[in-house]
Write an enzyme that holds these catalytic residues in place. Structure first.
Site, PDB file in Angstrom:
ATOM      1  N   GLU A  50       0.811  -1.223   0.000  1.00  0.00           N
ATOM      2  CA  GLU A  50       0.000   0.000   0.000  1.00  0.00           C
ATOM      3  C   GLU A  50       0.845   1.273   0.000  1.00  0.00           C
ATOM      4  O   GLU A  50       0.496   2.243   0.686  1.00  0.00           O
ATOM      5  CB  GLU A  50      -0.934   0.002   1.222  1.00  0.00           C
TER       6      GLU A  50
HETATM    7  C1  ACM Z   1      -1.903  -5.397   4.144  1.00  0.00           C
HETATM    8  O1  ACM Z   1      -2.952  -5.880   4.603  1.00  0.00           O
HETATM    9  N1  ACM Z   1      -1.832  -4.107   3.898  1.00  0.00           N
HETATM   10  C2  ACM Z   1      -0.741  -6.220   3.885  1.00  0.00           C
END
Ligand code: ACM
Length: 531
Positions: free
Chosen positions: A334
């Protein structure tokens, strides 16, 4: 006259039978194929009698005394509170009456495999390595009456059903992630978490040590990371961090339970706590404010600055020095605030740094868009099957952690008081009913490094809440990771879990009483209770 000869013969006959079949004790018949074993073993053969554990049962060690003594201690600790027994331990040259832990070279199924044979007079757990004995002990404890899990003395008999169990794991790596960044958890909580996972034969503890909301591991060369970055957590509580000594204590405790710690420093995103601690890690040289919310994707290390790589090098170096396990997890998920053209060279360079410090690379599945610089790289599939496959095509292995199945922080359903639901609602049957081999298509068994379940802690603040999100789903994932697909079914697992509820209750675990399970928590186990 004839009658009396006949009755003498009958008595002699029964004495002979008694010697031949050892059936002269009044051992109750217990069918171990009906016991609620989780994860389900490879093979169980019941012989429908029982062994009685008493205060005079001896623990016989056959093999390296130094390796086996801690296992005897572990077993005694596990049973002493409920039974009041402290079994006498001694080294022996061969198997004899009592409980025998045997290291031998006979198993071909690897060090974690064990063979457990229970007869009326003796129990034998054999394995090629201590870890196999440890797993045999975990199974033996599950074969004991549920009352073994009570923390107080139980006045009763302790019968264990007879038979043979041979068992070995399906996946070599069976892990659980704990997010100590969003909310910080004490060493005692982490140790409890280790006890819980080891009981289901899980062997990896992935600690998510840094995120936007907190930096949780002392790095001596960058002290503000914890002085500033460790100061708070989601919701604005006081946060916290592990000193290097405390981290080593966790690692050592994990090792005693045959669990390897994999530390994660998430980067280049999920780094607000570091960016708040050191202005120079930001492209604009301005330290960020500490963050106590639960948004994601807004932070990034400044990938153009050389100081960023010095920072990463120092952090990985110190982490590698205090981590005996092979892997360091570098996050990579992310990173929405990092341009793709910056992300790729950054992740390539960070992988080099991990290798330079003698460790192997693990990262979330987004890593696959960069280079995979080594055949030992593991990409952790949580979100994108395409990324998982791309990782494999570039030479990585995949750790299976599908958020829709294996994320313990997801709500069970819309009424769950804790958890989020951005990936899915995950009831116990959802957590159980998936196959690692086919969840991402076109993967081969050799491509799969293992299975890992994850507990993110945006909404989870203490051990009680950890237990509620973890249990019973961790037992489902534990079974998927350990047991052979042909031995697994929802019908069997849910029936075993229904009985296992009593055990969790006796342990004081705050588990979720799913309506999908016909809990037998009030059922009295078949073993006779004294008095
Ligand atoms: C994640 O759940 N951002 C690895």
């Amino acid at each position: 006259m004839l009658n009396s000869v006949f009755s003498k013969l009958t008595i002699i006959g029964s004495i002979m039978m008694c010697f031949m079949y050892q059936s002269c004790t009044n051992a109750p018949s217990i069918d171990i194929s009906n016991e609620a074993l989780i994860p389900v073993p490879s093979k169980v053969e019941a012989t429908n009698s029982s062994f009685q554990l008493t205060s005079s049962t001896t623990l016989n060690l056959i093999g390296d005394e130094k390796e086996l003594t801690p296992l005897a201690k572990f077993f005694n600790n596990r049973i002493s509170k409920s039974t009041g027994f402290e079994l006498k331990v001694s080294s022996k040259s061969g198997v004899s009456k009592g409980i025998n832990f045997v290291i031998n070279n006979e198993s071909k199924n690897g060090p974690e495999a064990y063979y457990l044979e229970i007869s009326e007079n003796q129990i034998m757990i054999s394995a090629t390595a201590p870890v196999g004995i440890f797993y045999g002990i975990q199974t033996l404890i599950q074969l004991m009456p549920d009352a073994i899990e009570n923390g107080t003395l139980q006045e009763r008999d302790w019968f264990i059903g007879t038979g043979i169990i041979s068992d070995s794991p399906e996946y070599a790596y069976r892990g659980v992630m704990l997010d100590v960044a969003r909310h910080f958890f004490s060493i005692e909580d982490v140790k409890k978490y280790i006890d819980y996972i080891a009981a289901y034969k899980m062997n990896g503890l992935h600690l998510h040590l840094s995120d936007d909301q907190g930096w949780r591991i002392e790095i001596k060369s960058w002290p503000e990371l914890t002085n500033i970055g460790g100061k708070t957590q989601v919701g604005g509580g006081k946060g916290g961090f592990y000193t290097q000594e405390q981290y080593k204590e966790i690692v050592a405790y994990a090792a005693e339970n045959f669990v390897t710690v994999i530390p994660e420093i998430d980067m280049p995103g999920h780094t607000n706590a570091a960016l708040a601690s050191y202005a120079e890690l930001n492209c604009d040289n301005k330290a960020r404010e500490l963050y106590t919310g639960i948004e994601v994707g807004f932070s990034t290390l400044c990938t153009d600055k050389e100081v960023t790589y010095q920072f990463v090098d120092d952090v990985i170096k110190e982490l590698a020095e205090m981590t005996p396990g092979e892997y360091i997890h570098i996050g990579g998920d992310e990173s929405h605030a990092t341009a793709k053209e910056d992300y790729i060279p950054f992740m390539n360079r960070v992988q080099e740094i991990v290798l330079k410090h003698g460790k192997k690379v693990m990262a979330w599945d987004e890593l696959s868009i960069s280079n995979i610089i080594d055949t030992n790289v593991v990409v952790q599939f949580w979100d994108s099957a395409e990324n998982a496959k791309m990782g494999v095509s570039k030479g990585a292995k995949v750790l299976m952690s599908p958020a829709k199945k294996a994320y313990l922080d997801m709500q069970y359903d819309s009424t769950s008081p804790l958890g989020l639901h951005w990936a899915a609602y995950i009831e116990v049957d959802d957590a159980y009913n998936w196959e690692p081999m086919t969840y991402v298509n076109d993967l081969n068994k050799e491509d799969i490094f293992g299975i890992e379940t994850a507990l993110w802690s945006e909404t989870v603040t203490n051990l009680d809440e950890i237990e509620y999100m973890m249990f019973p789903r961790v037992t489902a994932i534990g079974e998927i990771a350990w047991s052979k697909a042909e031995n697994r079914s929802w019908e069997s697992y849910s029936n075993r879990l229904a009985k296992h509820g009593k055990r969790m209750k006796n342990k004081g675990i705050n588990y979720y009483e799913s309506a999908k399970i016909k809990w037998e928590v009030d059922a009295v186990k078949e073993n006779p209770i004294k008095g």
